[in-house]
Design a protein around this motif. Sequence first.
Motif, PDB file in Angstrom:
ATOM      1  N   LYS A   1      36.599 -26.179   7.875  1.00 24.42           N
ATOM      2  CA  LYS A   1      35.552 -25.370   8.485  1.00 24.42           C
ATOM      3  C   LYS A   1      34.570 -26.240   9.486  1.00 24.42           C
ATOM      4  O   LYS A   1      33.748 -25.680  10.073  1.00 24.42           O
ATOM      5  N   LYS A   2      34.958 -27.473   9.538  1.00 21.85           N
ATOM      6  CA  LYS A   2      34.061 -28.461  10.451  1.00 21.85           C
ATOM      7  C   LYS A   2      32.728 -28.436   9.877  1.00 21.85           C
ATOM      8  O   LYS A   2      31.597 -28.269  10.836  1.00 21.85           O
ATOM      9  N   TYR A   3      32.226 -28.524   8.684  1.00 24.76           N
ATOM     10  CA  TYR A   3      31.002 -28.839   8.379  1.00 24.76           C
ATOM     11  C   TYR A   3      30.185 -29.870   8.821  1.00 24.76           C
ATOM     12  O   TYR A   3      30.779 -30.844   8.738  1.00 24.76           O
ATOM     13  N   LYS A   4      28.783 -29.617   8.927  1.00 19.21           N
ATOM     14  CA  LYS A   4      28.139 -30.885   9.275  1.00 19.21           C
ATOM     15  C   LYS A   4      27.943 -31.528   7.702  1.00 19.21           C
ATOM     16  O   LYS A   4      27.816 -30.879   6.928  1.00 19.21           O
ATOM     17  N   ASP A   5      27.306 -32.800   7.755  1.00 14.87           N
ATOM     18  CA  ASP A   5      26.940 -33.382   6.451  1.00 14.87           C
ATOM     19  C   ASP A   5      26.071 -32.512   5.774  1.00 14.87           C
ATOM     20  O   ASP A   5      26.034 -32.634   4.689  1.00 14.87           O
ATOM     21  N   GLU A   6      24.975 -32.111   6.393  1.00 12.12           N
ATOM     22  CA  GLU A   6      23.876 -31.371   5.393  1.00 12.12           C
ATOM     23  C   GLU A   6      24.449 -30.140   5.020  1.00 12.12           C
ATOM     24  O   GLU A   6      24.003 -29.866   3.749  1.00 12.12           O
ATOM     25  N   ILE A   7      25.211 -29.437   5.674  1.00 13.32           N
ATOM     26  CA  ILE A   7      26.117 -28.201   4.934  1.00 13.32           C
ATOM     27  C   ILE A   7      27.045 -28.528   3.748  1.00 13.32           C
ATOM     28  O   ILE A   7      26.811 -28.023   2.735  1.00 13.32           O
ATOM     29  N   ARG A   8      27.705 -29.587   4.015  1.00 15.56           N
ATOM     30  CA  ARG A   8      28.673 -29.955   3.016  1.00 15.56           C
ATOM     31  C   ARG A   8      27.841 -30.536   1.743  1.00 15.56           C
ATOM     32  O   ARG A   8      28.251 -30.179   0.839  1.00 15.56           O
ATOM     33  N   ASP A   9      26.890 -31.127   2.117  1.00 15.86           N
ATOM     34  CA  ASP A   9      25.904 -31.638   0.929  1.00 15.86           C
ATOM     35  C   ASP A   9      25.171 -30.445   0.206  1.00 15.86           C
ATOM     36  O   ASP A   9      25.211 -30.447  -1.108  1.00 15.86           O
ATOM     37  N   ALA A  10      25.017 -29.452   0.981  1.00 17.27           N
ATOM     38  CA  ALA A  10      24.153 -28.198   0.534  1.00 17.27           C
ATOM     39  C   ALA A  10      25.236 -27.484  -0.657  1.00 17.27           C
ATOM     40  O   ALA A  10      25.121 -26.883  -1.747  1.00 17.27           O
ATOM     41  N   VAL A  11      26.634 -27.405  -0.012  1.00 20.60           N
ATOM     42  CA  VAL A  11      27.514 -26.662  -0.700  1.00 20.60           C
ATOM     43  C   VAL A  11      27.904 -27.346  -1.827  1.00 20.60           C
ATOM     44  O   VAL A  11      27.960 -26.723  -3.050  1.00 20.60           O
TER      45      VAL A  11
ATOM     46  N   LEU B   1      33.957 -18.873   0.627  1.00 18.93           N
ATOM     47  CA  LEU B   1      33.162 -19.756   1.629  1.00 18.93           C
ATOM     48  C   LEU B   1      34.281 -19.897   2.594  1.00 18.93           C
ATOM     49  O   LEU B   1      33.915 -20.039   4.061  1.00 18.93           O
ATOM     50  N   ASN B   2      35.636 -20.155   2.259  1.00 20.44           N
ATOM     51  CA  ASN B   2      36.750 -20.380   3.426  1.00 20.44           C
ATOM     52  C   ASN B   2      36.801 -19.048   4.305  1.00 20.44           C
ATOM     53  O   ASN B   2      37.319 -19.462   5.431  1.00 20.44           O
ATOM     54  N   ARG B   3      36.337 -17.825   4.007  1.00 18.46           N
ATOM     55  CA  ARG B   3      36.566 -16.704   4.829  1.00 18.46           C
ATOM     56  C   ARG B   3      34.973 -16.554   5.654  1.00 18.46           C
ATOM     57  O   ARG B   3      34.725 -15.664   6.111  1.00 18.46           O
ATOM     58  N   THR B   4      34.155 -17.566   5.309  1.00 16.11           N
ATOM     59  CA  THR B   4      32.852 -17.554   5.891  1.00 16.11           C
ATOM     60  C   THR B   4      32.636 -18.370   7.071  1.00 16.11           C
ATOM     61  O   THR B   4      32.768 -19.502   6.913  1.00 16.11           O
ATOM     62  N   SER B   5      32.044 -17.535   8.298  1.00 20.84           N
ATOM     63  CA  SER B   5      31.801 -18.612   9.202  1.00 20.84           C
ATOM     64  C   SER B   5      30.605 -19.763   8.899  1.00 20.84           C
ATOM     65  O   SER B   5      29.729 -19.603   8.075  1.00 20.84           O
ATOM     66  N   ARG B   6      30.707 -20.967   9.324  1.00 17.89           N
ATOM     67  CA  ARG B   6      30.015 -22.195   8.953  1.00 17.89           C
ATOM     68  C   ARG B   6      28.747 -21.885   9.438  1.00 17.89           C
ATOM     69  O   ARG B   6      27.533 -22.451   8.553  1.00 17.89           O
ATOM     70  N   ARG B   7      28.150 -21.155  10.234  1.00 17.00           N
ATOM     71  CA  ARG B   7      26.753 -20.680  10.633  1.00 17.00           C
ATOM     72  C   ARG B   7      26.415 -19.715   9.613  1.00 17.00           C
ATOM     73  O   ARG B   7      24.836 -19.725   9.448  1.00 17.00           O
ATOM     74  N   HIS B   8      26.801 -19.246   8.600  1.00 18.19           N
ATOM     75  CA  HIS B   8      26.503 -18.190   7.693  1.00 18.19           C
ATOM     76  C   HIS B   8      26.435 -18.729   6.073  1.00 18.19           C
ATOM     77  O   HIS B   8      26.183 -18.177   5.354  1.00 18.19           O
ATOM     78  N   VAL B   9      27.010 -19.984   6.124  1.00 18.29           N
ATOM     79  CA  VAL B   9      27.204 -20.773   4.959  1.00 18.29           C
ATOM     80  C   VAL B   9      26.187 -20.718   3.976  1.00 18.29           C
ATOM     81  O   VAL B   9      26.118 -20.672   2.710  1.00 18.29           O
ATOM     82  N   LEU B  10      25.146 -21.205   4.309  1.00 17.00           N
ATOM     83  CA  LEU B  10      23.803 -21.533   3.700  1.00 17.00           C
ATOM     84  C   LEU B  10      22.927 -20.191   3.169  1.00 17.00           C
ATOM     85  O   LEU B  10      22.758 -20.160   2.006  1.00 17.00           O
ATOM     86  N   LYS B  11      23.114 -19.100   3.969  1.00 15.55           N
ATOM     87  CA  LYS B  11      22.801 -17.880   3.569  1.00 15.55           C
ATOM     88  C   LYS B  11      23.674 -17.411   2.373  1.00 15.55           C
ATOM     89  O   LYS B  11      23.261 -16.710   1.567  1.00 15.55           O
TER      90      LYS B  11
END
Length: 487
Positions: free
Chosen positions: A265-275, A297-307
């Motif tokens: 999903k090409k997460y940024k480091d802060e998203i990866r760490d939050a997950v 999460l694999n079906r979720t766009s990375r811009r909506h992951v934190l929500k």
Amino acid sequence: MGTNISYGGPNSGLQIGENRGHITAQFVQPEASLNQACLRDLRTTSPHDDKDRIEQTNGGLLIDSYRWILDNEQFRQWQDNQSSRLLWIKGDPGKGKTMLLCGIIDELTRVIGATDVRLNNATAVLRGLIYSLVQKQPSLLSHVRSQYDQAGKTLFEDVNAWNALSKVFNNIMNDQTLQNTYLVIDALDECTTDLPLLLDLVVQESSTHSHVKWIVSSRNWPGIQERLDTATETAPISLELNETSVSNAVRQFIRYKVYQLAEVKKYKDEIRDAVYRHLSLHSQGTFLWVALVCQDLNRTSRRHVLKKLKEFPPGLDALYGRMIDQVRTSEDAEACKRILAVMSIAYRPITLAELTALVEIPDGLSDDDEALLEIIAICGSFLTCREDVIVFVHQSAKEFLLEKARIEVFPEGHEAEHLAMFSRSLQTMLKTLRHNILDIKLVGISTEEFTQPRSNPLAAVKYACFYDRNIFTGLKASAFWDAYQKE
């Protein structure tokens, strides 16, 4: 005067006898052909294929998720001590018992043959054990043939199958040529028919034969413990009592799954760490919970992951409850609930082709596999589809639907769903079946000589033809006829 004539060449095995004016003919099958027929009828599923499917469904086998048990004191004692023959791995749903056994099988297979069985009735489990044993050591098939040559396929299926197969299994265990063997039975609690018989057999055989070691797994059920405790030497491993080891394994699993997500999903480091933090805080030491959240999460766009992370409650039941809410609010809610209902009461996993024969699918979708797969994906925390076969992601998902979501999935009750399934099966068979549906030209052709057509006209009705009698016996006859005659 009687005469006997044997013919060689292409008719080898044909014997004709003439006696007092009567002529009889006997066709003698080659021994290899009889052995193949016996094995084919004995087989339920291939334990090796089942193991591969389970690992694939769970995203692969991670060595860090099971390696802890190889150093566990009770496991090592069971493995090294000749008198310790029965290892019992017990734990709550989703704690990783099945994948733990998959890892153990891989480790043991490097040293000695192991046989794994996961079926839902005692007779089928016993058939699976016997099938795997004779597959690994063909000379043992003679114990099956001694009964099979008289009874044929009914040996494995009639009301006396358990008793007959128990004797066959005991004879195999007593065979002097039987090599050192590990027998593995996963998920004893999922054996819904004759579980006490199976437990008694495990206890008896594990207490008798020193050259055979057993590994079984189950939930923490008192009824299972009562019987297994009567074995001569039982080594229980409780996953709850090994919480530190299991939690460490779950953390390794989380790290692995998050790394996969971040790569895809090409997460940024802060998203990866939050997950990673969210999964670590809420997993409650449950592999299945982690796997289901990562699947979503694999079906979720990375811009909506934190929500989206905030929507995943801790605990399997809470997660399943959220999934039911998602089904309820989807545009395909009715189709989803019909599929979940049929899957919950079906006697085995069903194929995409069979699905349309058992479930009332909206117009235009019955011949659209991609659309059906999209509907099944909405039920993603409950169902998955592998090679066109629909299965539950876990036994706990099926139990949740049958017990805690029954009003949502079965608004008119289980019996009404059985009736609808039976009625639709009958309609499909009446519409599909006809004389010589496969257009076989030669009468009496063997199954080995027959080539199945690319488009099998029986694919959709296979379940209906085999199980309609079972569905009918699950209904009250009077209620069935009253309802069916009104249609």
